[in-house]
Design a protein around this motif. Structure first.
Motif, short mmCIF file in Angstrom:
data_model
loop_
_atom_site.label_atom_id
_atom_site.label_comp_id
_atom_site.label_asym_id
_atom_site.label_seq_id
_atom_site.Cartn_x
_atom_site.Cartn_y
_atom_site.Cartn_z
N ALA A 20 0.83 -1.21 0.00
CA ALA A 20 0.00 0.00 0.00
C ALA A 20 0.86 1.26 0.00
O ALA A 20 0.56 2.23 -0.70
N ILE A 21 1.95 1.25 0.76
CA ILE A 21 2.87 2.39 0.79
C ILE A 21 3.50 2.58 -0.59
O ILE A 21 3.56 3.70 -1.11
N GLU A 22 3.94 1.49 -1.17
CA GLU A 22 4.56 1.57 -2.49
C GLU A 22 3.58 2.13 -3.52
O GLU A 22 3.94 3.00 -4.33
N GLN A 23 2.35 1.67 -3.48
CA GLN A 23 1.32 2.16 -4.41
C GLN A 23 1.04 3.64 -4.18
O GLN A 23 0.92 4.42 -5.12
N ALA A 24 0.94 4.05 -2.92
CA ALA A 24 0.68 5.46 -2.60
C ALA A 24 1.84 6.34 -3.06
O ALA A 24 1.63 7.44 -3.58
N GLU A 25 3.07 5.89 -2.85
CA GLU A 25 4.24 6.66 -3.28
C GLU A 25 4.32 6.75 -4.80
O GLU A 25 4.77 7.77 -5.33
N PHE A 26 3.86 5.73 -5.48
CA PHE A 26 3.88 5.74 -6.94
C PHE A 26 2.95 6.83 -7.48
O PHE A 26 3.23 7.45 -8.49
N ALA A 30 5.41 12.16 -2.48
CA ALA A 30 5.76 12.07 -1.06
C ALA A 30 6.51 10.78 -0.75
O ALA A 30 6.33 9.76 -1.40
N GLU A 31 7.35 10.86 0.29
CA GLU A 31 7.99 9.67 0.85
C GLU A 31 7.21 9.32 2.11
O GLU A 31 7.06 10.14 3.00
N ILE A 32 6.70 8.10 2.18
CA ILE A 32 5.81 7.69 3.26
C ILE A 32 6.50 6.64 4.13
O ILE A 32 7.11 5.70 3.61
N ARG A 33 6.38 6.81 5.44
CA ARG A 33 6.90 5.81 6.39
C ARG A 33 5.86 5.55 7.46
O ARG A 33 5.09 6.44 7.83
#
Length: 81
Positions: A20-26, A30-33
């Motif tokens: 989900a993080i990878e998809q959102a960053e794509f 933004a860089e998400i953690r």
């Protein structure tokens, strides 16, 4: 495995979150953690700010880091950007 051994998540849950993080960053710049904390202190906001800074989230390429700081035991969270 991305999370520490003493994770609150199953391997399957961890994989879903990472996907989900990878998809959102794509879809954005933004860089998400995500940070799961054991900390039970009342003032989780300041702990989240300290974690944000420790991870260098304000130093991302476009200064657009987003941190999800989650404390499962007290069912609280902070989202910083």
């Amino acid at each position: 495995m991305f999370f520490k051994k003493q994770s609150y998540l199953s391997v399957e849950d961890e994989e879903l979150i990472l996907a989900a993080i990878e998809q959102a960053e794509f879809g954005c710049l933004a860089e998400i953690r995500v940070h799961l904390a054991k900390d039970r202190r009342k003032d989780i906001y300041h702990r989240a700010v300290n974690t944000f800074r420790k991870l260098g989230m304000e130093n991302t390429g476009l200064r657009n880091g987003v941190l999800f700081y989650i404390v499962p035991k007290v069912k609280k969270y902070v989202i910083l950007g």
